[in-house]
Write a protein that holds these residues in place. Structure first.
Motif, PDB file in Angstrom:
ATOM      1  N   LYS A   9       0.841  -1.205   0.000  1.00 34.76           N
ATOM      2  CA  LYS A   9       0.000   0.000   0.000  1.00 34.76           C
ATOM      3  C   LYS A   9       0.878   1.258   0.000  1.00 34.76           C
ATOM      4  O   LYS A   9       0.538   2.254  -0.636  1.00 34.76           O
ATOM      5  N   TYR A  10       1.989   1.223   0.696  1.00 32.42           N
ATOM      6  CA  TYR A  10       2.937   2.338   0.709  1.00 32.42           C
ATOM      7  C   TYR A  10       3.459   2.603  -0.708  1.00 32.42           C
ATOM      8  O   TYR A  10       3.431   3.737  -1.189  1.00 32.42           O
ATOM      9  N   GLY A  13       0.826   4.062  -2.918  1.00 28.98           N
ATOM     10  CA  GLY A  13       0.642   5.481  -2.615  1.00 28.98           C
ATOM     11  C   GLY A  13       1.706   6.348  -3.256  1.00 28.98           C
ATOM     12  O   GLY A  13       1.406   7.424  -3.788  1.00 28.98           O
ATOM     13  N   LEU A  18       1.566  10.371  -3.851  1.00 27.48           N
ATOM     14  CA  LEU A  18       1.651  10.828  -2.465  1.00 27.48           C
ATOM     15  C   LEU A  18       3.104  11.053  -2.067  1.00 27.48           C
ATOM     16  O   LEU A  18       4.010  10.424  -2.623  1.00 27.48           O
ATOM     17  N   GLN A  22       2.973  10.865   3.458  1.00 26.97           N
ATOM     18  CA  GLN A  22       1.554  10.589   3.235  1.00 26.97           C
ATOM     19  C   GLN A  22       1.328   9.114   2.910  1.00 26.97           C
ATOM     20  O   GLN A  22       0.391   8.495   3.430  1.00 26.97           O
ATOM     21  N   GLU A  26      -0.968   6.598   5.013  1.00 28.48           N
ATOM     22  CA  GLU A  26      -2.088   5.954   4.313  1.00 28.48           C
ATOM     23  C   GLU A  26      -1.951   4.435   4.293  1.00 28.48           C
ATOM     24  O   GLU A  26      -2.955   3.715   4.245  1.00 28.48           O
TER      25      GLU A  26
END
Length: 139
Positions: A9-10, A13, A18, A22, A26
């Motif tokens: 997910k990092y 993002g 992002l 952020q 997130e």
């Protein structure tokens, strides 16, 4: 070896635009009672992880190729539209230039010029020499 769900997910993002901080937040990493500096350092460390960095590089390349394809397809479609509108004006409208066809033609040219970065960054003053003739009777 696969990434953890948070790592994935990092990376997603980051590729989506992002900032590292952020994307870190997130992705679900704890930010409660953490300073911005701490979060920035941890996010940076995470990207330095070889598996995470490799996944970032792979996804970035994949998205870069998709963006190039989209641009190429947009240019091809605009060229097609310009050609169709031009053909219609020249061959099918019985000597008349229909507003919709003319607008499509001009818009396609303008969009192609924008995509090719032909328009200058600053406004320019253009002086036209000539006259405009008005017709009083159009019958």
């Amino acid at each position: 070896m696969a990434l953890t769900p948070k790592q994935e997910k990092y990376v997603q993002g980051l590729v989506a635009g992002l900032s590292q901080r952020q994307a870190y937040i997130e992705a679900g990493y704890s930010s409660k009672n953490k300073t911005d500096n701490y979060l920035d350092v941890e996010a940076s460390k995470l990207l330095k992880n070889p598996k995470v960095y490799q996944r970032y590089q792979d996804l970035f390349e994949e998205h870069k190729q998709k963006a190039l394809w989209t641009r190429e397809m947009a240019i091809n479609d605009l060229i097609w539209l310009k050609e169709q509108a031009g053909n219609s004006i020249r061959n099918q409208d019985e000597g008349y230039v229909r507003q919709g066809t003319a607008n499509a033609y001009i818009s396609a040219i303008q969009e192609l010029n924008k995509l090719e970065d032909i328009y200058p960054d600053k406004d320019q003053t253009i002086t036209l020499n000539g006259a405009v003739n008005f017709i009083d009777d159009i019958s």
